[in-house]
Structure formats: C-alpha cells, structure tokens
Design an enzyme around this catalytic site. Structure first.
Site, PDB file in Angstrom:
ATOM      1  N   GLN A 296      -7.843  -0.087   3.481  1.00 32.40           N
ATOM      2  CA  GLN A 296      -8.526  -0.772   4.416  1.00 32.40           C
ATOM      3  C   GLN A 296      -9.984  -1.006   3.676  1.00 32.40           C
ATOM      4  O   GLN A 296     -10.600  -1.844   4.696  1.00 32.40           O
ATOM      5  CB  GLN A 296      -8.923   0.433   5.772  1.00 32.40           C
ATOM      6  CG  GLN A 296      -7.565   0.908   6.569  1.00 32.40           C
ATOM      7  CD  GLN A 296      -7.298  -0.407   7.474  1.00 32.40           C
ATOM      8  OE1 GLN A 296      -8.037  -1.365   7.715  1.00 32.40           O
ATOM      9  NE2 GLN A 296      -6.001  -0.573   7.744  1.00 32.40           N
TER      10      GLN A 296
ATOM     11  N   GLY B 298       0.769  -1.210  -0.104  1.00 30.83           N
ATOM     12  CA  GLY B 298       0.262   0.061   0.116  1.00 30.83           C
ATOM     13  C   GLY B 298       0.822   1.091   0.023  1.00 30.83           C
ATOM     14  O   GLY B 298       0.486   2.141  -0.444  1.00 30.83           O
TER      15      GLY B 298
ATOM     16  N   CYS C 252       1.923   3.037  13.040  1.00 29.65           N
ATOM     17  CA  CYS C 252       3.125   3.569  12.771  1.00 29.65           C
ATOM     18  C   CYS C 252       3.452   4.572  14.041  1.00 29.65           C
ATOM     19  O   CYS C 252       4.343   4.956  14.230  1.00 29.65           O
ATOM     20  CB  CYS C 252       3.129   4.414  11.497  1.00 29.65           C
ATOM     21  SG  CYS C 252       2.215   3.360  10.203  1.00 29.65           S
TER      22      CYS C 252
ATOM     23  N   SER D 191      -3.587  -3.475  -0.364  1.00 30.33           N
ATOM     24  CA  SER D 191      -2.455  -4.053   0.083  1.00 30.33           C
ATOM     25  C   SER D 191      -2.944  -5.417   0.648  1.00 30.33           C
ATOM     26  O   SER D 191      -3.826  -5.380   1.308  1.00 30.33           O
ATOM     27  CB  SER D 191      -1.750  -3.113   1.264  1.00 30.33           C
ATOM     28  OG  SER D 191      -0.807  -4.204   1.762  1.00 30.33           O
TER      29      SER D 191
HETATM   30  C1  LIG Z   1      -1.715  -0.568   6.075  1.00 31.30           C
HETATM   31  C2  LIG Z   1      -2.003   0.671   5.153  1.00 31.30           C
HETATM   32  C3  LIG Z   1      -1.133   1.250   4.270  1.00 31.30           C
HETATM   33  C4  LIG Z   1       0.315   0.590   4.069  1.00 31.30           C
HETATM   34  O1  LIG Z   1       0.106  -0.691   3.330  1.00 31.30           O
HETATM   35  P1  LIG Z   1       1.436  -1.504   3.409  1.00 31.30           P
HETATM   36  O2  LIG Z   1       1.255  -2.576   2.426  1.00 31.30           O
HETATM   37  O3  LIG Z   1       1.495  -1.763   4.833  1.00 31.30           O
HETATM   38  O4  LIG Z   1       2.647  -0.346   2.958  1.00 31.30           O
HETATM   39  C5  LIG Z   1      -1.442   2.440   3.550  1.00 31.30           C
HETATM   40  N1  LIG Z   1      -2.882   3.029   3.846  1.00 31.30           N
HETATM   41  C6  LIG Z   1      -3.532   2.529   4.659  1.00 31.30           C
HETATM   42  C7  LIG Z   1      -4.825   3.276   4.836  1.00 31.30           C
HETATM   43  C8  LIG Z   1      -3.407   1.268   5.699  1.00 31.30           C
HETATM   44  O5  LIG Z   1      -4.331   0.724   6.262  1.00 31.30           O
END
Ligand SMILES: *Cc1c(COP(=O)(O)O)cnc(C)c1O
Length: 403
Positions: free
Chosen positions: A186, A77, A331, A206
């Site tokens: 999400q 993501g 994070c 993702s």
């Molecule tokens: C988890 C998440 C990301 C990051 O995705 P990754 O695959 O972990 O880099 C970005 N945006 C949202 C809203 C997320 O929940």
C-alpha cells in the site's frame, strides 16, 4: 444532486486496485506486439526482451534505493509476501531459530503464510495494534528473543491506511541481528521509500496498487539473503522464481513506478487535502468514528465506522449512487466476519460491521468529495431509519458505543 448529475462513476476503491495509467499501458504495448521474444532465447528477438528486462530491473532498483541484483519479479504482492516469509523461516530453521514476530492486522498473504508455518512448528508472536492503528519499535524490541528469525510488519495498512514507524522498527531488527520484512504494497508509489535508509531487509510491492498492471510485483531482498523458490522450473530470476518472465507487465510496472515516485509529493499534497475534506465531512455524521490515526495515514485513505448500520448495505446503496467503496479488505468482503483489522484496533463486532473504506486517486475532485459526503450522509440516515438496532439505541434500550 444525484448520480446522473455527476455523469460518471466515482471510484473510491483504490486500495483494492487502481486504474492503469496511460504511461503504463503505453510502456506495455511494444512488448505484446513487436518485442515479444522470450528473454531466455539466444536469437535477437529474445535478446531484445532480455535487454528490456535488465533495464527494468535497474530502473525499479533505482526507485527503491537498492541494486538490480536485489530485485526478484513475482506475480504480485501475495507471492512476494509468501516468498519473503518462507525464505526467512527456512534460513532461521537451519540455525534452530523458529520464532517469528508480526502484527495482528497484516494482510492475509502474510497472516495465512504465518499460520502455515505455525503448523510446521514455528512460534508466531502477533503484536497488539494500538487503537490508533500503529505498532511501535519498542513493542518489536520487547518481543525479540534469541530464537527470533524474522520480524514482518506492514508498511501501511490496507484497510485503515496507518503508516508504521518502519525505519525505527528496522533499526531495532538490525541492532538485534534479526531479518526485517515489510509488506509495502500500500505504500510503494505513495510515500517515499528507500530500503537502505529505512533499514529494510526484504520488501514486497505490487504494481496494481500504483496504476500498473495486475499480476506483477517485486520482492526486494538485501544482498546475502538466500531466497527459497516457491516455483520450481527454469533458471529465471537467478533460479529463485521459475517461469517465463511477464515482460509486458514488468515494463508496465516499471513505468508506473517511475511515474508514481516522480510525483509522490505533488500527489500526496492533493490527495491529503481531499482526504481531510472527506474526513471532516463524514465526522459530522453523529455516532461515527474515524479508524486509524488522523495524521500517520496514507494520503488517500479514509476509513469510518458508523454505529447502528451494516457495512454491506451501505456499500450497495452507495453503488446505486455511483460510488465504488469498500468495507475494508477486498478479501473479506462477502464474508460475515468483521474485519480482523478493525477488531485488532479494538472495535467491537457491532461497530466493526458498520465500516466504510474510501480510498482516493489523484484523479479525484473536490466536487466528487462533496457529492460523496452527502451520499454517505443520506444512506447512513436511511439505513438507520429502518434499523431495529438504531431504534433501540435512540430509545435508550441500548447504549451507544460511539458517543
Ligand atoms: C493488495 C495487497 C496485497 C496483495 O497484492 P496482490 O498483488 O494483489 O497479490 C498484499 N498486501 C497488501 C497490504 C495489499 O494491499
């Protein structure tokens, strides 16, 4: 009831990541062992991998309602968000358009990319988020200027789970001729998405948020949008994302996405019933408040603030009781700053510190929800009992913020 009665851990942190489904694991295994060729190789082993890649791209496109050519595989993501925003910014810059609209409660993959562009001379407008965790298409419309090159608004918030009016925002952008990107990490696999019907030009997803593997994702970009590549090298992904394709992960993601999309209604019905039971139970805790709209939220998201406590201590004590929870964004946990999402919806620092996010999975049971409600009640009472702030509130030396 205590932890040993339940005998297993209760994982309520599915917004951070999910357990891989058996379907996803089974779909990956053949590509680690038998079909391990490089899709760029001309021999049969390579060509079998290349065929799998073509098939996966078509199947993912079918889930999103787009064409295979519009799919770019990324490392997840974060990379998809970076690539979408940077591509739109470069396209805008060429036409002298250097204004970007987003919101105050985006994921850091979006926020930090926008901050980088700001240093490069782009002007960023971050829309205020209403106390219920929503932004409106009218707000977007009012913010669009002749030099706006991109609107990026997340589909569903990762902390408070609120689902934005994406189709309406997309319609405003179409009308004004501005590119529209949504971080749908999400949302994908949890709510119905069709990029064409919902006026979406670019979308990030993702796999590990819908029971697929970590380190793999997709950037959808509508035909005609020229992507800038973040990684230079070979000609993979039509030259837009170099590096040998992660075929096992791509196959796992594809299977997980198909499974999630085929079961969206069934899963959402089950999850929202569990969610509402959890919300009803936690609402009974005095001086607590639900963050985000009660209805326009992801089927599996619960997020509360409890006055007079520290979220970190709450998480550690819940962990002792067998419950995996989060204070919000994965994070920011570990840092002392309160969540930017909770600040964006108007929670003051003291309240934002006492937050708890519980994100459910389809494997959840009513019994686990009951156990969790009791555990949170006990831990909140215990922490308030030893909190000097709580004593001041009860003695009337300080005023309650959450009534
Ligand atoms: C988890 C998440 C990301 C990051 O995705 P990754 O695959 O972990 O880099 C970005 N945006 C949202 C809203 C997320 O929940």
């Amino acid at each position: 009831m205590n932890c040993s009665d339940v005998c297993r851990r209760i994982y309520l942190d599915n917004a951070a990541t999910t357990k891989m489904s058996k379907t996803a694991i089974d779909a990956m295994l053949p590509y680690m062992d038998g079909v391990y060729g490089n899709p760029s190789s001309l021999h049969s082993e390579g060509q079998r991998a290349a065929e799998a890649l073509v098939g996966a791209r078509e199947r993912i496109a079918a889930c999103l309602g787009c064409t295979a050519r519009e799919i770019t595989f990324t490392s997840g993501g974060s990379e998809a968000d970076n690539q979408a925003i940077i591509s739109a910014a470069k396209l805008g810059e060429k036409k002298g358009k250097k204004h970007i609209i987003s919101t105050a409660f985006e994921h850091h993959a979006v926020i930090h990319t926008l901050e980088k562009l700001k240093k490069e001379g782009f002007e960023i407008t971050l829309l205020d988020v209403h106390e219920n965790g929503l932004v409106s298409a009218e707000q977007v419309k009012a913010a669009i200027r002749p030099d706006t090159c991109l609107v990026t608004v997340m589909y569903a918030n990762n902390e408070i789970g609120t689902v934005q009016p994406i189709k309406e925002i997309g319609a405003v952008c179409r009308e004004k001729g501005v590119l529209f990107h949504t971080d749908a990490v999400q949302a994908v696999g949890h709510i119905h998405i069709n990029v064409g019907e919902q006026n979406i030009d670019m979308l990030s997803l993702s796999a590990h948020k819908f029971h697929g593997p970590k380190g793999i994702g997709v950037l959808y970009a509508k035909k005609g949008i020229l992507l800038s590549n973040l990684i230079e090298g070979g000609a993979q992904e039509r030259g837009k994302r170099a590096g040998t394709e992660n075929i096992p992960a791509i196959m796992g993601m594809t299977a997980a996405l198909e499974e999630a999309c085929a079961n969206i209604d069934k899963n959402a019905a089950k999850l929202s019933a569990l969610r509402d039971k959890l919300i009803a139970g936690l609402s009974k805790i005095p001086h607590s408040i639900l963050n985000g709209d009660a209805e326009k939220r992801l089927p599996g998201n619960v997020n509360f603030c409890f006055e007079g406590i520290e979220g970190e201590s709450l998480l550690l004590l819940l962990d002792d009781k067998g419950i995996c929870a989060s204070s919000g964004s994965a994070c920011t946990s570990g840092s002392l700053d309160p969540s930017h999402v909770l600040l964006a919806i108007g929670r003051v620092h003291d309240i934002a510190h006492g937050s708890l996010r519980l994100s459910l999975s389809e494997e959840g049971t009513e019994e686990e929800i009951e156990y969790t409600i009791n555990a949170v009640k006990e831990v909140v009472e215990y922490l308030r009992g030893i909190s000097p702030i709580w004593r001041d509130l009860v003695n009337g030396k300080k005023e309650f913020i959450i009534k």
